[in-house]
Design an enzyme around this catalytic site. Structure first.
Site, mmCIF file in Angstrom:
data_model
loop_
_atom_site.group_PDB
_atom_site.id
_atom_site.type_symbol
_atom_site.label_atom_id
_atom_site.label_comp_id
_atom_site.label_asym_id
_atom_site.label_seq_id
_atom_site.Cartn_x
_atom_site.Cartn_y
_atom_site.Cartn_z
ATOM 1 N N PHE A 25 0.848 -1.184 0.000
ATOM 2 C CA PHE A 25 0.000 0.000 0.000
ATOM 3 C C PHE A 25 0.888 1.240 0.000
ATOM 4 C CE2 PHE A 25 -3.474 -2.702 0.433
ATOM 5 C CZ PHE A 25 -4.649 -1.974 0.383
ATOM 6 N N CYS A 31 -5.286 15.501 0.177
ATOM 7 C CA CYS A 31 -6.596 15.205 -0.410
ATOM 8 C C CYS A 31 -7.257 16.516 -0.799
ATOM 9 C CB CYS A 31 -7.470 14.444 0.584
ATOM 10 S SG CYS A 31 -9.102 13.995 -0.061
ATOM 11 N N CYS A 46 -15.889 15.582 2.504
ATOM 12 C CA CYS A 46 -16.014 14.226 3.040
ATOM 13 C C CYS A 46 -15.687 14.290 4.522
ATOM 14 C CB CYS A 46 -15.061 13.268 2.321
ATOM 15 S SG CYS A 46 -15.060 11.603 3.006
ATOM 16 N N CYS A 49 -14.154 10.436 6.700
ATOM 17 C CA CYS A 49 -12.932 9.708 6.349
ATOM 18 C C CYS A 49 -12.304 9.106 7.605
ATOM 19 C CB CYS A 49 -11.943 10.654 5.672
ATOM 20 S SG CYS A 49 -10.397 9.862 5.189
ATOM 21 N N ASP A 50 -11.881 7.838 7.513
ATOM 22 C CA ASP A 50 -11.290 7.147 8.658
ATOM 23 C C ASP A 50 -9.791 6.903 8.467
ATOM 24 O OD1 ASP A 50 -11.357 5.231 6.697
ATOM 25 O OD2 ASP A 50 -12.439 3.728 7.864
ATOM 26 N N THR A 51 -9.149 7.667 7.576
ATOM 27 C CA THR A 51 -7.756 7.429 7.221
ATOM 28 C C THR A 51 -6.885 8.630 7.585
ATOM 29 O OG1 THR A 51 -8.447 6.049 5.365
ATOM 30 C CG2 THR A 51 -6.190 6.846 5.340
ATOM 31 N N GLU A 117 -7.031 3.619 -5.604
ATOM 32 C CA GLU A 117 -8.286 3.837 -4.889
ATOM 33 C C GLU A 117 -8.496 5.340 -4.838
ATOM 34 O OE1 GLU A 117 -7.949 1.847 -1.116
ATOM 35 O OE2 GLU A 117 -8.243 -0.130 -2.023
ATOM 36 N N HIS A 205 -9.654 -6.175 6.845
ATOM 37 C CA HIS A 205 -8.375 -5.870 7.477
ATOM 38 C C HIS A 205 -8.560 -5.359 8.900
ATOM 39 C CE1 HIS A 205 -9.830 -2.293 5.424
ATOM 40 N NE2 HIS A 205 -9.057 -1.544 6.180
#
Length: 211
Positions: A25, A31, A46, A49-51, A117, A205
């Site tokens: 990855f 972003c 957004c 977002c969980d990142t 992605e 994951h």
């Protein structure tokens, strides 16, 4: 260009059509829908977002001055010298802001199949091997065709019906994470049962404790 990378790591793809596939990855920093700062979340396009894609301080992250330097960092994460089944998943943030033709060439030269992605609001460089678009409400899609469309569900302003005419091979609903995850999973299951074109994507994951 100089590439800003949050982290580079080897794991299993945890969601979508390539679930279970070993992959490196490559998470780019930055972003166009959110700064990544919690103070700005309430005003982000957004807001769920969980990142963590802010900065370049993650494992394997940093700033890379050349495509070859970054491609070498990706290759260093692959556990064997064999080139079979090599896969790199370019994610973010929004990877389309940085993934360009020279980097694609460098990754391909090292035997990697390149997946992205993306939110789908930015033009993509030609030659990407696998295109996954995850649309967000209140955005205009530039990328309207690809391998999989993976819609975080529910998004009241982005119902699945809005995307069924797009040219994707696979259509996934992925339950929105957070305090309502169980309820969102149940709702996504019901939608997929009633609309079999859509498949359920679970973030395996997280269940397995993988990054």
């Amino acid at each position: 260009m100089t590439y800003a990378v949050k982290e580079v790591y080897f794991t299993l793809q945890g969601e979508g059509a390539q679930t279970g596939h070993a992959a490196v990855f490559l998470r780019f920093a930055g972003c166009n829908l959110w700064t990544g700062r919690e103070a700005d979340r309430a005003h982000a396009v957004c807001d769920f977002c969980d990142t963590d894609f802010l900065g370049t301080d993650g494992p394997g992250g940093g700033k890379f001055a050349t495509p070859d330097a970054l491609a070498d960092a990706v290759e260093a994460q692959w556990p064997t010298p064999k080139r079979e089944a090599r896969l790199v998943v370019c994610t973010g943030g929004e990877p389309a802001l940085q993934l360009d033709a020279p980097l694609l060439d460098a990754l391909h030269a090292r035997g990697f199949r390149v997946a992205i992605e993306t939110i789908g609001t930015q033009p993509l460089a030609a030659g990407i091997d696998w295109i996954c678009v995850s649309p967000k409400a209140d955005t205009a899609l530039v990328t309207r065709a690809g391998d999989e469309l993976k819609l975080v569900y529910p998004q009241p302003l982005a119902p699945p019906e809005r995307f069924t005419d797009l040219r994707f091979t696979h259509f996934f609903l992925q339950p929105k994470d957070g305090p309502d995850r169980e309820r969102n999973t149940e709702a996504a299951m019901r939608y997929c049962l009633a609309n079999p074109r859509w498949r359920l994507s679970i973030q395996t994951h997280k269940m397995l404790g993988l990054p």
